[in-house]
Design an enzyme around this catalytic site. Sequence first.
Site, PDB file in Angstrom:
ATOM      1  N   GLY A  61      63.578 -25.602  67.699  1.00 24.32           N
ATOM      2  CA  GLY A  61      65.029 -25.620  67.646  1.00 24.32           C
ATOM      3  C   GLY A  61      65.700 -25.117  68.906  1.00 24.32           C
TER       4      GLY A  61
ATOM      5  N   THR B 143      68.762 -14.708  66.976  1.00 26.10           N
ATOM      6  CA  THR B 143      67.538 -15.029  66.261  1.00 26.10           C
ATOM      7  C   THR B 143      67.437 -16.519  65.917  1.00 26.10           C
ATOM      8  OG1 THR B 143      66.207 -14.556  64.307  1.00 26.10           O
ATOM      9  CG2 THR B 143      68.589 -14.385  64.031  1.00 26.10           C
TER      10      THR B 143
ATOM     11  N   LYS C  80      49.706 -15.733  73.332  1.00 30.01           N
ATOM     12  CA  LYS C  80      48.439 -16.405  73.116  1.00 30.01           C
ATOM     13  C   LYS C  80      48.334 -17.601  74.060  1.00 30.01           C
ATOM     14  CE  LYS C  80      47.894 -17.603  68.874  1.00 30.01           C
ATOM     15  NZ  LYS C  80      47.476 -17.755  67.476  1.00 30.01           N
TER      16      LYS C  80
ATOM     17  N   ASP D 283      65.334 -12.487  68.389  1.00 28.94           N
ATOM     18  CA  ASP D 283      65.767 -11.086  68.387  1.00 28.94           C
ATOM     19  C   ASP D 283      64.529 -10.211  68.269  1.00 28.94           C
ATOM     20  OD1 ASP D 283      68.244  -9.125  67.762  1.00 28.94           O
ATOM     21  OD2 ASP D 283      66.460  -8.544  66.611  1.00 28.94           O
TER      22      ASP D 283
ATOM     23  N   ASP E 218      56.161 -12.995  76.038  1.00 30.24           N
ATOM     24  CA  ASP E 218      55.183 -13.783  75.285  1.00 30.24           C
ATOM     25  C   ASP E 218      55.601 -15.230  75.132  1.00 30.24           C
ATOM     26  OD1 ASP E 218      56.952 -13.267  73.171  1.00 30.24           O
ATOM     27  OD2 ASP E 218      55.822 -11.420  72.731  1.00 30.24           O
TER      28      ASP E 218
ATOM     29  N   MET F   7      57.540 -18.309  60.686  1.00 28.87           N
ATOM     30  CA  MET F   7      56.069 -18.308  60.708  1.00 28.87           C
ATOM     31  C   MET F   7      55.493 -18.899  59.422  1.00 28.87           C
ATOM     32  SD  MET F   7      55.399 -14.568  62.412  1.00 28.87           S
ATOM     33  CE  MET F   7      56.573 -13.668  61.416  1.00 28.87           C
TER      34      MET F   7
ATOM     35  N   PRO G  21      66.517 -18.142  71.086  1.00 29.70           N
ATOM     36  CA  PRO G  21      65.602 -19.118  70.492  1.00 29.70           C
ATOM     37  C   PRO G  21      65.020 -20.152  71.462  1.00 29.70           C
ATOM     38  CG  PRO G  21      67.856 -19.737  70.056  1.00 29.70           C
ATOM     39  CD  PRO G  21      67.926 -18.431  70.776  1.00 29.70           C
TER      40      PRO G  21
HETATM   41  N1  SAH Z   1      61.978 -12.651  66.798  1.00 32.62           N
HETATM   42  C1  SAH Z   1      61.998 -14.085  66.579  1.00 32.62           C
HETATM   43  C2  SAH Z   1      61.033 -14.500  65.492  1.00 32.62           C
HETATM   44  C3  SAH Z   1      59.608 -14.200  65.801  1.00 32.62           C
HETATM   45  S1  SAH Z   1      58.518 -14.776  64.585  1.00 32.62           S
HETATM   46  C4  SAH Z   1      63.427 -14.517  66.273  1.00 32.62           C
HETATM   47  O1  SAH Z   1      64.295 -13.682  66.052  1.00 32.62           O
HETATM   48  O2  SAH Z   1      63.678 -15.723  66.306  1.00 32.62           O
HETATM   49  C5  SAH Z   1      58.074 -16.346  65.229  1.00 32.62           C
HETATM   50  C6  SAH Z   1      58.659 -17.466  64.402  1.00 32.62           C
HETATM   51  O3  SAH Z   1      60.004 -17.674  64.736  1.00 32.62           O
HETATM   52  C7  SAH Z   1      58.012 -18.802  64.602  1.00 32.62           C
HETATM   53  O4  SAH Z   1      56.824 -18.919  63.882  1.00 32.62           O
HETATM   54  C8  SAH Z   1      59.071 -19.729  64.078  1.00 32.62           C
HETATM   55  O5  SAH Z   1      59.056 -19.741  62.673  1.00 32.62           O
HETATM   56  C9  SAH Z   1      60.336 -19.025  64.506  1.00 32.62           C
HETATM   57  N2  SAH Z   1      60.898 -19.575  65.745  1.00 32.62           N
HETATM   58  C10 SAH Z   1      61.141 -18.903  66.878  1.00 32.62           C
HETATM   59  N3  SAH Z   1      61.737 -19.710  67.777  1.00 32.62           N
HETATM   60  C11 SAH Z   1      61.891 -20.904  67.191  1.00 32.62           C
HETATM   61  C12 SAH Z   1      62.452 -22.150  67.594  1.00 32.62           C
HETATM   62  N4  SAH Z   1      62.977 -22.314  68.809  1.00 32.62           N
HETATM   63  N5  SAH Z   1      62.427 -23.172  66.728  1.00 32.62           N
HETATM   64  C13 SAH Z   1      61.920 -23.019  65.499  1.00 32.62           C
HETATM   65  N6  SAH Z   1      61.365 -21.879  65.070  1.00 32.62           N
HETATM   66  C14 SAH Z   1      61.361 -20.828  65.892  1.00 32.62           C
END
Ligand code: SAH
Length: 513
Positions: free
Chosen positions: A204, A122, A61, A94, A39, A175, A16
């Site tokens: 986070g 995740t 992006k 993840d 990304d 998201m 994360p």
């Molecule tokens: N594969 C990633 C999720 C991808 S979708 C996972 O497992 O975490 C992208 C979304 O993940 C973002 O829009 C947000 O809602 C969340 N996200 C990812 N990292 C985050 C973080 N550090 N803090 C808060 N939300 C996060």
Amino acid sequence: MEEEKKGKVWLVGAGPGDAGLFTLKGKAVLDQADVVVYDKLVGQGVLGMIPTAAELIFVGKVSGHHPVPQQEINQILLREALAGKRVVRLKGGDPFVFGRGGEELELLREHGISFEIVPGITSAVSVPAYNGIPVTHRDFVSSLHIITGHTKKKDEAEIDYEALVKLGGTFVFLMGISAMPKICQGLLNAGMEADMPAAVLERGTSAHQRRVVSDVSHLPEEAAKAGIQTPAIIVVGKVCALEKEFHWAEDRPLGGLKIALTRPQDRPSSLADKLSMLGAEILLMPTIETKEIADNQLLEEAIADIRRFDYVAFTSPVGVAGFFKKLREMKKDIRDLGNVQFAAIGSATKAAIEKMGILVDLMPSVYSGEALGQLLADRAALWGAKVGKKPEILIPRAKIGTDEVLRPLKEAEIRFTDIPVYDTVEVLEREQDAHGKLIDFASADVDYVAFTSASTVRGFVSSCGLTDLTGIKAVCIGEKTAEEAAKYGMELFVARAATIDSMVECFLGLEQA
Ligand code: SAH
């Protein structure tokens, strides 16, 4: 033959954000990568671990641009693997949790490219944890649901709020920031209690993570007031109320602080370890790199005639490594060093020498070139008088080493041989890829930059991309380093003693101030 040319793809979850949450396996795979396709959700801490030699392909992006379409990413992975490369596809969290990891594998599978999956932590579970919210709790909930709040596309089904509310449990929406009002209203319309605890958690696991804890009927309004932005997750459920009791991340001694370190990537950093243990987020900026001096005749001559010297003085662990590497190359070992005495500038260098099976005879109480030079001058003179010999000192060190260590020796007229073992070069180019910087310092939101030598200051200045450095808060290991930082108008904080521990104390002092 054909087969041999095929590369391989590793689909790796970067976690994360907090670099400490990147898996050991992910790191091992990354260390071997020829190409890294990443990304924008990949944390900077993890980006900083990408080996210098790896090629970078950014597919996220960039402001003003659209993300690279999924099809194209799939093609990139295929192309690189077909070229025989070890490809690491690095994704936030993840790879299989709303990460489109499955889609990326399909094309590889069709072409018989081998792949491995390295799961990541995740955000759906870890971001609540870093905010003191356990996603399940026996007293409150018996299920956890991870839902995408991204329902822009026409062919995507609307969330079935009725079914969710009926099931109960903890709901985590990824998201979902722009759809937050719709999500909360959907849950309320489906009969959820208006005072059901709910939270939105931004960025986070990073130093600057923020949260808004409210209830499902007020969350959108409160989040808007706080200006919450993506990336953020929405958590709805009774467990959100536990945050009051269980919050912890910000409460650590250095919690909330983001510190950039400018140590060379090829050296371990005990400073980074210590600061992150205290809760700081570390951004490793490998602004300088050390390179062994090729075809080092001077060093060979010195080693061939090593018994001529009475002392060998080292000013860095890199110098120690270079010296002993050459010793081995010349088919010699420590038995060939005779009665030479060893001096080290400080504890890290001392440890490096002792690892070679040699106890260190001299180390100054203050870590500085001058102190080492002074100590050597004093001891060598005494020793020389005792045995009736003009002492000789060998100093294998950096090519651009300062005069500090030599000055006391010159003054005392002690003979020394100063030999460059490695060169310190600035790391510039790898910071760049077609889309800009790998780690864009200007937008990294760093609170302090730690400098452990004047050369790290120079390396930072030329690689950070800033023209005005007056806003930089520089924590410096010693006066020499601070003098260099002062040239650029940085705000200075200098460690009391020139040691890593003293730097750590300096940071702790800043926080309490
Ligand atoms: N594969 C990633 C999720 C991808 S979708 C996972 O497992 O975490 C992208 C979304 O993940 C973002 O829009 C947000 O809602 C969340 N996200 C990812 N990292 C985050 C973080 N550090 N803090 C808060 N939300 C996060």
